[in-house]
Design an enzyme around this catalytic site. Structure first.
Site, mmCIF file in Angstrom:
data_model
loop_
_atom_site.group_PDB
_atom_site.id
_atom_site.type_symbol
_atom_site.label_atom_id
_atom_site.label_comp_id
_atom_site.label_asym_id
_atom_site.label_seq_id
_atom_site.Cartn_x
_atom_site.Cartn_y
_atom_site.Cartn_z
ATOM 1 N N VAL A 77 -5.290 -3.776 -3.120
ATOM 2 C CA VAL A 77 -4.375 -4.975 -3.881
ATOM 3 C C VAL A 77 -2.977 -4.664 -3.478
ATOM 4 O O VAL A 77 -2.136 -4.328 -4.098
ATOM 5 C CB VAL A 77 -4.585 -4.524 -5.303
ATOM 6 C CG1 VAL A 77 -4.206 -5.422 -6.345
ATOM 7 C CG2 VAL A 77 -6.124 -4.070 -6.017
ATOM 8 N N ALA A 78 -2.752 -4.323 -2.342
ATOM 9 C CA ALA A 78 -1.484 -4.320 -1.491
ATOM 10 C C ALA A 78 -0.883 -3.069 -2.226
ATOM 11 O O ALA A 78 -1.353 -1.738 -2.528
ATOM 12 C CB ALA A 78 -0.698 -5.561 -1.930
ATOM 13 N N CYS A 79 0.513 -3.342 -2.789
ATOM 14 C CA CYS A 79 1.455 -2.062 -3.268
ATOM 15 C C CYS A 79 0.849 -1.463 -4.613
ATOM 16 O O CYS A 79 1.190 -0.598 -5.147
ATOM 17 C CB CYS A 79 2.620 -2.430 -3.166
ATOM 18 S SG CYS A 79 3.435 -2.347 -1.395
ATOM 19 N N SER A 80 -0.059 -2.427 -5.549
ATOM 20 C CA SER A 80 -0.697 -1.888 -6.791
ATOM 21 C C SER A 80 -1.880 -1.484 -6.466
ATOM 22 O O SER A 80 -2.704 -0.965 -7.598
ATOM 23 C CB SER A 80 -0.703 -3.290 -7.673
ATOM 24 O OG SER A 80 0.724 -3.648 -7.835
ATOM 25 N N SER A 122 1.125 1.268 -1.880
ATOM 26 C CA SER A 122 0.556 1.731 -3.017
ATOM 27 C C SER A 122 0.840 3.405 -3.187
ATOM 28 O O SER A 122 0.754 3.773 -4.570
ATOM 29 C CB SER A 122 -0.706 1.642 -3.094
ATOM 30 O OG SER A 122 -1.831 2.196 -2.676
#
Length: 373
Positions: A154-157, A334
């Site tokens: 979820v990429a950076c999340s 993340s």
């Protein structure tokens, strides 16, 4: 319902560092050579000259001073402009699993846990080095953990979204405890030839243990009071690398296959979204920004963090309230908010409230409200 707690956290740093000065010297040397070799095309308008950069520009734009990198060799070589990471065979431990295990062992130690105490492993990050088998299952096997594991992207999340899954699993009794690991091997996706993007990312691995309060035996632990996640589609942060390139006949290593973003649009759109997300999450628990002792925010850009905290507090947050680690680590996808938490939580007294929040591509935003036990 079972009360889920964060009982351990850790950060593992790769052994190599690249400073802004080193990075810019390499980029400028590459740019000057390109401009010289393409002088006629640039003069005729058939090619664009590559702009030069400076360490001062990088720091002003981002707040970054340096970054850790898994393999430094090759990244600063103007004949290569990408790290040289030796390929490992199918029977060898993968690079990303190695990073994950390094952080996992430290987090288990911090949580006073053994591998046999863990029921599930989630590897959550912006990129995984292969599609399958899951890095999480490889890590689970190497550590000798029974149960199950899976990867999340979820990429950076990714970290906060995975912590939400861990929270839900422990509360529901699906498993006794969860090891959430964020092995952020970002350097292979960096375009070291791009003035506006070559300085952004660094490599790191973080890990967090989530378990029931009944089994928690760590010195510093936090009740998870609630989690919140939201996504809203945007193309402004993107990487098109993938196996479909094999079928489209596209260059799998062209600039659009590496990380690229519309930075100004991201700043303009994500900051108010993140601030509102946190405000709404706090309101759901009858809390306000002033209720919090600490903000462990995503570490993408210092100007974003300053603006978000100011929107919420109505003033500039102190470094004690909203710790900054991106000057040392750069944007670690993340892992940023987890680094901020792992390095800045032991001093808080019991009862202190804080929020871990990340935001990034998607757009995606995730947050956890936690209370020191």
């Amino acid at each position: 319902m079972t009360q889920a707690v964060i009982s351990g956290s850790a950060v593992w740093n790769p052994p190599h560092v690249i400073t802004n000065e080193e990075l810019v010297d390499s980029y400028n040397a590459y740019s000057e050579r390109f401009n010289s070799e393409n002088a006629l095309a640039i003069e005729s308008g058939d090619a664009e000259a590559m702009p030069l950069s400076s360490a001062a520009f990088v720091y002003k734009a981002s707040g970054i001073k340096q970054r850790y990198i898994y393999m430094k060799e090759g990244a600063l070589d103007i004949d290569r402009m990408r790290p040289l990471i030796p390929e490992r065979g199918d029977e060898e431990l993968s690079h990303q699993a190695e990073m994950a295990i390094n952080a996992a062992k430290l987090a288990l130690l911090d949580a006073n846990k053994r591998p046999e105490d863990i029921g599930a492993v989630i590897v959550s990050c912006a990129y995984t080095e292969r599609a399958y088998p899951a890095i999480a299952i490889e890590v689970q096997n190497e550590l000798g953990i029974e149960g199950f594991g899976f990867d999340m992207l979820v990429a950076c999340s990714a970290a906060t979204f995975a912590l939400q899954r861990a929270f839900e699993m422990v509360c529901a009794g699906t498993t006794k405890s969860v090891l959430v690991i964020n092995p952020e091997l970002t350097s292979p996706q960096v375009n070291y030839k791009d003035r506006d993007g070559h300085f952004i990312f660094g490599d790191v691995s973080t890990a967090v243990v989530v378990e029931s309060e009944q089994t928690c035996r760590s010195k510093h632990s936090y009740d998870i009071l609630g989690t919140k996640a939201v996504t809203k589609y945007s193309n402004n942060i993107r990487s098109n690398f993938g196996y479909v390139s094999h079928a489209t006949d596209a260059d799998p290593f062209s600039a659009d296959k590496l990380f690229h973003q519309a930075g100004r649009s991201v700043f303009k759109e994500v900051c108010p979204m993140a601030a509102q997300h946190i405000a709404d999450h706090l309101s759901e628990h009858d809390l306000t920004a002033d209720s919090l002792s600490r903000w462990w925010l995503h570490q993408a850009n210092i100007n974003m963090n300053l603006l978000i905290s100011k929107r919420l507090l109505g003033r500039d947050a102190t470094l004690e309230e909203a710790p900054i680690v991106l000057d040392e680590y750069a944007n670690t996808a993340s892992a940023g908010s987890i680094i901020a938490f792992a390095k800045n939580h032991q001093d808080l007294p019991a009862g202190s409230l804080g929020v871990i929040c990340s935001f990034g591509a998607g757009y995606s935003i995730g947050s956890l409200i936690i209370r020191k036990r």
